[in-house]
Motif scaffolding. Sequence first.
Motif, short mmCIF file in Angstrom:
data_model
loop_
_atom_site.label_atom_id
_atom_site.label_comp_id
_atom_site.label_asym_id
_atom_site.label_seq_id
_atom_site.Cartn_x
_atom_site.Cartn_y
_atom_site.Cartn_z
N LYS A 1 28.84 3.24 11.93
CA LYS A 1 27.46 2.92 11.55
C LYS A 1 27.28 3.20 10.06
CE LYS A 1 26.35 2.40 15.91
NZ LYS A 1 26.21 1.12 16.48
N ALA A 2 26.60 2.29 9.36
CA ALA A 2 26.38 2.46 7.92
C ALA A 2 25.51 3.68 7.64
CB ALA A 2 25.74 1.21 7.33
N ASP A 3 24.35 3.77 8.26
CA ASP A 3 23.46 4.91 8.09
C ASP A 3 22.80 5.18 9.45
OD1 ASP A 3 21.88 6.94 7.22
OD2 ASP A 3 20.65 5.74 5.86
N PRO A 4 23.47 5.94 10.31
CA PRO A 4 22.98 6.10 11.68
C PRO A 4 21.69 6.89 11.81
CG PRO A 4 24.86 7.51 11.29
CD PRO A 4 24.70 6.66 10.06
N GLN B 1 14.86 4.19 15.41
CA GLN B 1 15.53 3.12 16.14
C GLN B 1 17.05 3.21 15.97
OE1 GLN B 1 14.40 -0.84 14.99
NE2 GLN B 1 15.59 -1.79 16.62
N SER B 2 17.52 3.52 14.75
CA SER B 2 18.97 3.62 14.53
C SER B 2 19.54 4.83 15.26
CB SER B 2 19.30 3.67 13.03
OG SER B 2 18.79 4.85 12.44
N ILE B 3 18.77 5.91 15.36
CA ILE B 3 19.22 7.10 16.10
C ILE B 3 19.33 6.78 17.59
CG2 ILE B 3 18.61 9.45 16.80
CD1 ILE B 3 17.32 9.75 14.00
N ILE B 4 18.34 6.09 18.12
CA ILE B 4 18.38 5.69 19.54
C ILE B 4 19.56 4.77 19.80
CG2 ILE B 4 17.15 4.38 21.34
CD1 ILE B 4 14.53 5.55 20.09
N HIS B 5 19.77 3.82 18.90
CA HIS B 5 20.91 2.91 19.02
C HIS B 5 22.22 3.69 18.98
CE1 HIS B 5 23.00 -0.89 18.88
NE2 HIS B 5 23.65 -0.49 17.80
N LEU B 6 22.30 4.67 18.09
CA LEU B 6 23.50 5.51 17.98
C LEU B 6 23.76 6.26 19.28
CD1 LEU B 6 25.74 6.90 16.23
CD2 LEU B 6 24.00 8.63 15.71
#
Length: 123
Positions: free
Chosen positions: A30-33, A38-43
């Motif tokens: 991930k570029a910037d997790p 939303q990016s944290i949930i996706h991670l």
Amino acid sequence: MNPLHIGLILLNTLMLVSGQFLWKFGLSRKADPFESLQSIIHLMFSPFILGGLFIYGLATVLWLFILNKVDISIAYPMQSIAYLITVIGAYYIFNEQMSLLKIAGCVVILIGVGMIGLSARYS
């Protein structure tokens, strides 16, 4: 100490290191997790992160069994072998730097674990 117990501690340690490696691999994809919620949930739903969590869960159940059979003053310090495995694995898998100080630190840990293992044998 019973060789089976030593084997179980080593298995538990390998499981913990494997979980860490899966997390590191998942994060590196991930570029910037942590840029947004939303990016944290996706991670958190990444197969690598979930796989690491699953392995950690199994390792925890195994650890509870180990603690039932082995003195914690022996079992827990023996898990410090994880530091050695992690340093070596990080070098080969993630191309992280290896230095003389890291190697010396690993040797000190190995000597300490050996001494604790011997203390179990002679107590």
